[in-house]
Each structure stands twice: as C-alpha cells, then as structure tokens.
Scaffold this motif. Structure first.
Motif, PDB file in Angstrom:
ATOM      1  N   GLU A   1     105.118  42.377  31.593  1.00 41.20           N
ATOM      2  CA  GLU A   1     104.294  43.407  30.950  1.00 41.20           C
ATOM      3  C   GLU A   1     102.835  42.958  30.825  1.00 41.20           C
TER       4      GLU A   1
ATOM      5  N   HIS B   1     100.078  45.695  31.091  1.00 38.43           N
ATOM      6  CA  HIS B   1     100.216  46.565  29.909  1.00 38.43           C
ATOM      7  C   HIS B   1      99.620  45.890  28.682  1.00 38.43           C
ATOM      8  N   LYS B   2      99.938  44.617  28.477  1.00 41.36           N
ATOM      9  CA  LYS B   2      99.451  43.888  27.307  1.00 41.36           C
ATOM     10  C   LYS B   2      97.931  43.708  27.351  1.00 41.36           C
TER      11      LYS B   2
ATOM     12  N   GLN C   1      96.380  46.888  26.300  1.00 36.86           N
ATOM     13  CA  GLN C   1      96.562  47.037  24.851  1.00 36.86           C
ATOM     14  C   GLN C   1      95.558  46.170  24.100  1.00 36.86           C
TER      15      GLN C   1
ATOM     16  N   LEU D   1      99.599  54.082  26.091  1.00 30.10           N
ATOM     17  CA  LEU D   1      99.764  53.323  27.332  1.00 30.10           C
ATOM     18  C   LEU D   1     100.969  53.805  28.126  1.00 30.10           C
ATOM     19  N   ARG D   2     100.791  53.863  29.440  1.00 32.68           N
ATOM     20  CA  ARG D   2     101.870  54.263  30.328  1.00 32.68           C
ATOM     21  C   ARG D   2     101.928  53.284  31.496  1.00 32.68           C
ATOM     22  N   SER D   3     103.134  52.800  31.797  1.00 35.46           N
ATOM     23  CA  SER D   3     103.318  51.817  32.861  1.00 35.46           C
ATOM     24  C   SER D   3     104.278  52.352  33.914  1.00 35.46           C
TER      25      SER D   3
ATOM     26  N   VAL E   1      99.115  50.857  35.356  1.00 39.59           N
ATOM     27  CA  VAL E   1      99.024  51.038  33.895  1.00 39.59           C
ATOM     28  C   VAL E   1      97.835  51.935  33.606  1.00 39.59           C
TER      29      VAL E   1
END
Length: 273
Positions: free
Chosen positions: A185, A188-189, A192, A199-201, A267
């Motif tokens: 991730e 994504h992290k 963030q 958030l969309r992955s 992402v």
C-alpha cells in the motif's frame, strides 16, 4: 546516489531516450494509461497538469478529454521529451496545451491552480517521490484531485531482468527503489501522508505486447530507464546484453513476438476543501 546527480542522470537519460520512447512503449502502455485517465474523471473545461509528460502520450488524450475550453500544462525534466511532445501537439493542432521544463519535486507553479494533477509512470524515477506528491497536493485546487500510475511489484513484471543485466556491466543505479511505490500500500500511504482524502487504489495486471526481438530491445535499452548506461556500451557488449535480455523473456514468446506480464497501481485522492 545524491539527489542532484540522480536528477541529472534522469534528465540526460530521457533526453537520449526521447527519439525511441514511442516506438518501444506507446502501444504497450496505452491500455494502462487509458485506465489512469478514466480514473482521473476528466471533465470538459478542466485545467490539468500532466507531470512527467514525456513525449505527450498522456497529454494529448487529456487535451481531447477537456476540450478546447480546457487547459493542459505538461512538465518534464527532460528537454528532449518536451521538444518531441511539443512538436507532436503542434502537428495535431492543439492550441490549449503548453509545455514547460520543470522538476516534479519543486514545481514552479502557484498554489491551487489546477483541477486535476496526473502523473503517469514518473514517480519511480524521482529521488524523493514524497516531495512530488506533496507538490501535486499543493498545486491542485481545494476539492481537486490527483492521480498517479506506477509499475507494481517486481515479481509481477516480466521484464525486470533488464536492471541486473545492465548493472553487471556498469553500475547504473538508475532507480534503485523502482518498484517500492508499487509494492503493498506504499503509494496509497504516500498520498495519504501528503494530505489527500477520498483515496482510491487500483492494482491490475496487463500484458505488454512486443512484435519482435527488435521492438523488445528498443523498449528495454533505447527507450527506457537504462538508456544512458546502455549508451556507454561498445557493440560487443550491446550484443551481449541484447542476447541476455531476450533469453530472460523467452518464456513469454508467442512465436513471433512477446506477451510480457506487467503489473500496475493507480492511486487517486482529493484535496480537502
């Protein structure tokens, strides 16, 4: 490698790659890039920043999506890439695209200027991709979105023997953490941490089709990340690395060309406000 040296290597490497990039990668990457643009939810009239725009493979579809009432700015560290992109967009008659030579980690752009910021397969090459994602956050408007595409896990990409093949001849250190953002991730992290919300992955597999040995070699050595290191090789060494690379992908042969597996991660996130 020190950040300034890494940037210089990237700049000159992609300058050298610019005449060969489309021949090696345009059709192979098109499905993943189309998916990136779909996830970006481009709207007519939007103002969009295309970061690490390269030869304009993503810039031109963005311009079509936002229409003449929109605006697209493409930036890249490589002047060779920008020149090629500008020539192509002029040839196609786009008047709402501009290109600028710029470092993705230090954008010379005002805050909150764009509706959307997009980065297609650029983040893996930066000394500090966290800084680049923070810059994406800074330059999008409150409520605007940013979207990024990176390669996925090393184990899921069939072309990765390219790096050790080159490094056995010359210590390129082109992108030592190339697959880090696409593992787990991590991307994504990082979004963030930069402040993005909603958030969309999307992790997905996609096959890369190469018509011949020649096209696979062009993509790997002339049109990609190791081009600057490859330029140092004499003809004997070039022939050796060609043969090793073709051997490394032979299990993906379809008789006349190759169907090489690849994994990607997209992402996207929204700036609060």
């Amino acid at each position: 490698m020190k950040p300034e040296l890494q940037r210089r290597v990237q700049r000159y490497g992609w300058d050298y790659s610019s005449p060969h990039y489309d021949a090696g990668w345009q059709h192979q990457l098109s499905p993943a890039q189309e998916r990136l643009l779909k996830k970006s939810n481009l709207q007519k009239g939007a103002k969009v920043l295309d970061i690490s725009c390269g030869t304009g493979l993503v810039t031109i579809p963005i311009a079509r999506a936002v229409g003449s009432e929109g605006e697209v700015v493409g930036i890249d560290l490589s002047e060779g890439m920008i020149q090629k992109a500008a020539e192509e967009t002029e040839k196609k008659g786009f008047s709402h695209i501009t290109f600028e030579h710029m470092d993705a980690e230090d954008l010379d752009l005002p805050d909150s200027l764009f509706d959307i910021a997009i980065n297609s397969l650029g983040l893996m090459y930066y000394p500090n991709p966290d800084n680049a994602i923070k810059e994406m956050y800074r330059v999008v408007k409150p409520g605007g979105r940013a979207t990024a595409l990176v390669w996925g896990r090393r184990s899921a990409c069939g072309w990765t023997e390219l790096f050790p093949i080159v490094d056995r001849r010359v210590e390129s250190d082109v992108c030592p953490l190339f697959f880090q953002l696409g593992t787990g991730e991590n991307l994504h992290k990082t979004f963030q941490k930069a402040g993005f919300e909603d958030l969309r992955s999307d992790r997905f597999d996609m096959t890369l089709h190469f018509d011949s040995d020649e096209q696979a070699i062009t993509a790997a050595f002339l049109g990609g990340a190791v081009a600057l290191a490859y330029r140092k090789f004499d003809e004997k060494t070039k022939n050796e690395v060609h043969a090793e690379y073709i051997e490394s992908i032979k299990s993906y042969s379809n008789g006349s060309g190759y169907e090489i597996p690849g994994e990607f991660v997209i992402v996207s996130g929204r700036k609060s406000g």
